[in-house]
Write a protein that holds these residues in place. Structure first.
Motif, mmCIF file in Angstrom:
data_model
loop_
_atom_site.group_PDB
_atom_site.id
_atom_site.type_symbol
_atom_site.label_atom_id
_atom_site.label_comp_id
_atom_site.label_asym_id
_atom_site.label_seq_id
_atom_site.Cartn_x
_atom_site.Cartn_y
_atom_site.Cartn_z
ATOM 1 N N VAL A 152 43.817 25.215 40.305
ATOM 2 C CA VAL A 152 43.560 23.857 40.815
ATOM 3 C C VAL A 152 42.268 23.846 41.628
ATOM 4 C CG1 VAL A 152 44.397 22.046 42.360
ATOM 5 C CG2 VAL A 152 45.958 23.116 40.716
ATOM 6 N N ALA A 153 42.059 24.862 42.456
ATOM 7 C CA ALA A 153 40.818 24.936 43.234
ATOM 8 C C ALA A 153 39.610 25.056 42.306
ATOM 9 C CB ALA A 153 40.871 26.113 44.198
ATOM 10 N N LEU A 154 39.707 25.893 41.281
ATOM 11 C CA LEU A 154 38.598 26.034 40.338
ATOM 12 C C LEU A 154 38.329 24.728 39.592
ATOM 13 C CD1 LEU A 154 39.425 29.581 38.949
ATOM 14 C CD2 LEU A 154 37.454 28.963 40.360
ATOM 15 N N LEU A 155 39.382 23.996 39.265
ATOM 16 C CA LEU A 155 39.193 22.699 38.604
ATOM 17 C C LEU A 155 38.488 21.701 39.511
ATOM 18 C CD1 LEU A 155 42.626 22.508 36.778
ATOM 19 C CD2 LEU A 155 40.366 22.666 35.681
ATOM 20 N N ASN A 156 38.543 21.958 40.809
ATOM 21 C CA ASN A 156 37.803 21.141 41.765
ATOM 22 C C ASN A 156 36.395 21.680 41.991
ATOM 23 O OD1 ASN A 156 39.820 19.227 42.188
ATOM 24 N ND2 ASN A 156 40.819 20.499 43.714
ATOM 25 N N GLY A 157 36.038 22.790 41.337
ATOM 26 C CA GLY A 157 34.655 23.234 41.321
ATOM 27 C C GLY A 157 34.340 24.545 42.004
ATOM 28 N N ASP A 158 35.258 25.111 42.809
ATOM 29 C CA ASP A 158 34.917 26.331 43.531
ATOM 30 C C ASP A 158 36.168 26.868 44.217
ATOM 31 O OD1 ASP A 158 33.450 28.388 44.680
ATOM 32 O OD2 ASP A 158 32.259 27.110 45.995
ATOM 33 N N LEU A 159 36.050 28.057 44.786
ATOM 34 C CA LEU A 159 37.076 28.587 45.673
ATOM 35 C C LEU A 159 36.510 28.586 47.087
ATOM 36 C CD1 LEU A 159 38.414 31.738 43.723
ATOM 37 C CD2 LEU A 159 39.476 29.472 43.867
ATOM 38 N N SER A 160 37.191 27.929 47.999
ATOM 39 C CA SER A 160 36.804 28.016 49.405
ATOM 40 C C SER A 160 37.018 29.451 49.878
ATOM 41 C CB SER A 160 37.655 27.057 50.240
ATOM 42 O OG SER A 160 39.006 27.513 50.251
ATOM 43 N N GLU A 161 36.567 29.768 51.076
ATOM 44 C CA GLU A 161 36.802 31.112 51.606
ATOM 45 C C GLU A 161 38.293 31.409 51.680
ATOM 46 O OE1 GLU A 161 34.577 33.531 52.042
ATOM 47 O OE2 GLU A 161 33.208 32.051 51.160
ATOM 48 N N GLU A 162 39.073 30.430 52.098
ATOM 49 C CA GLU A 162 40.526 30.613 52.169
ATOM 50 C C GLU A 162 41.115 30.839 50.780
ATOM 51 O OE1 GLU A 162 44.516 28.149 53.631
ATOM 52 O OE2 GLU A 162 42.517 27.358 54.066
ATOM 53 N N ASP A 163 40.675 30.016 49.809
ATOM 54 C CA ASP A 163 41.158 30.168 48.434
ATOM 55 C C ASP A 163 40.737 31.520 47.858
ATOM 56 O OD1 ASP A 163 42.298 27.600 48.405
ATOM 57 O OD2 ASP A 163 40.454 26.682 47.647
ATOM 58 N N GLY A 175 41.088 39.835 38.260
ATOM 59 C CA GLY A 175 41.921 38.680 37.958
ATOM 60 C C GLY A 175 41.224 37.371 38.245
ATOM 61 N N VAL A 176 40.462 37.324 39.357
ATOM 62 C CA VAL A 176 39.706 36.107 39.666
ATOM 63 C C VAL A 176 38.643 35.880 38.595
ATOM 64 C CG1 VAL A 176 38.169 34.969 41.316
ATOM 65 C CG2 VAL A 176 40.156 36.250 42.142
ATOM 66 N N PHE A 177 37.966 36.949 38.174
ATOM 67 C CA PHE A 177 36.976 36.812 37.102
ATOM 68 C C PHE A 177 37.628 36.286 35.826
ATOM 69 C CE2 PHE A 177 34.889 38.442 33.325
ATOM 70 C CZ PHE A 177 33.613 37.912 33.487
ATOM 71 N N GLU A 178 38.764 36.885 35.447
ATOM 72 C CA GLU A 178 39.444 36.433 34.230
ATOM 73 C C GLU A 178 39.887 34.980 34.345
ATOM 74 O OE1 GLU A 178 41.192 40.750 32.707
ATOM 75 O OE2 GLU A 178 42.552 39.354 33.725
ATOM 76 N N LEU A 179 40.323 34.573 35.527
ATOM 77 C CA LEU A 179 40.770 33.189 35.699
ATOM 78 C C LEU A 179 39.603 32.216 35.600
ATOM 79 C CD1 LEU A 179 43.261 31.439 36.154
ATOM 80 C CD2 LEU A 179 42.825 31.618 38.627
ATOM 81 N N THR A 180 38.437 32.571 36.171
ATOM 82 C CA THR A 180 37.286 31.671 36.023
ATOM 83 C C THR A 180 36.892 31.558 34.558
ATOM 84 O OG1 THR A 180 35.660 33.443 36.428
ATOM 85 C CG2 THR A 180 36.383 32.155 38.344
ATOM 86 N N ALA A 181 36.993 32.660 33.802
ATOM 87 C CA ALA A 181 36.685 32.609 32.364
ATOM 88 C C ALA A 181 37.681 31.717 31.645
ATOM 89 C CB ALA A 181 36.689 34.018 31.770
ATOM 90 N N LEU A 182 38.958 31.836 31.990
ATOM 91 C CA LEU A 182 39.993 31.009 31.354
ATOM 92 C C LEU A 182 39.751 29.530 31.626
ATOM 93 C CD1 LEU A 182 43.823 31.580 31.355
ATOM 94 C CD2 LEU A 182 42.880 29.371 32.005
ATOM 95 N N VAL A 183 39.516 29.184 32.884
ATOM 96 C CA VAL A 183 39.308 27.772 33.232
ATOM 97 C C VAL A 183 38.069 27.235 32.526
ATOM 98 C CG1 VAL A 183 38.762 26.189 35.136
ATOM 99 C CG2 VAL A 183 40.565 27.917 35.410
ATOM 100 N N GLY A 184 36.997 28.009 32.522
ATOM 101 C CA GLY A 184 35.777 27.558 31.850
ATOM 102 C C GLY A 184 35.949 27.425 30.352
ATOM 103 N N TYR A 185 36.657 28.378 29.735
ATOM 104 C CA TYR A 185 36.856 28.338 28.286
ATOM 105 C C TYR A 185 37.679 27.115 27.879
ATOM 106 C CZ TYR A 185 38.640 29.588 23.673
ATOM 107 O OH TYR A 185 38.997 29.565 22.344
#
Length: 199
Positions: A152-163, A175-185
């Motif tokens: 949800v945070a990535l769909l809003n454009g970024d991860l805050s420091e807390e996220d 895992g964070v890298f794979e998730l950014t790839a998934l959301v972008g794909y």
């Protein structure tokens, strides 16, 4: 469609005519035929089929037909999709949860149809699927909750420091890298489906 996250609304494409007809197998060039074979003979075609890859005439459904229009890019795109679907560290449920959140944000009918079928086979209930469609992830916990909140945070454009702290602790850097790839794909697929009016 939701305006949050800067994603433009384009009307209800489900009720619009497709902008191009799908390619039947007999119409394909050699390069397109090779890509068609990679899609229909690859991991997506193995095991239980929760949604059909092809229509009755043999043409590919959804984003896969679109990939044939540029075999060089389409081949790379389908290989990335296969890696995301079958070679990440996510559980099947966590992966489908993230994909369905992208589908919900983009209001992507094909992604929702295809991946809700998979999610149901993985044990997602009607209440969970309704929550995902509303981008409501508070009911998910553990690794699934971490994936859901980060998505949800990535769909809003970024991860805050807390996220970032929460996601990198729960999922690891890979895992964070794979998730950014998934959301972008899946956002790319949703955009292509929207532009070409594939319902």
């Amino acid at each position: 469609m939701s305006q949050s996250g800067g994603i433009p609304a384009a009307g209800n494409e489900e009720n619009m005519a497709p902008r191009i007809p799908p390619l039947a197998p007999e119409e394909l060039t050699l390069e397109q035929t090779a890509l068609y074979a990679a899609i229909t003979g690859g991991p997506r075609a193995q095991g239980p089929q929760h949604f059909p890859l092809t229509a009755d005439d043999g043409s590919l459904r959804g984003p896969f037909d679109l990939m044939l229009r540029s075999p060089a890019v389409g081949s790379a795109q389908q290989e990335l999709g296969a890696a995301i679907r079958y070679r990440t560290g996510f559980t099947d449920r966590a992966r489908e949860l993230a994909i369905l959140l992208v589908a919900a944000r983009w209001d992507s009918a094909f992604e929702r149809e295809a991946h809700e079928a998979i999610a149901r086979a993985l044990g997602f209930g009607d209440d969970e699927l309704a929550a995902i469609r509303a981008l409501e992830v508070s009911g998910f916990d553990g690794a699934e909750g971490a994936v859901a909140r980060a998505t949800v945070a990535l769909l809003n454009g970024d991860l805050s420091e807390e996220d970032w702290d929460a996601a990198s602790t729960a999922l690891g850097i890979g895992g964070v890298f794979e998730l950014t790839a998934l959301v972008g794909y899946y956002a790319t697929l949703a955009l292509q489906l929207r532009v070409f009016r594939v319902g």
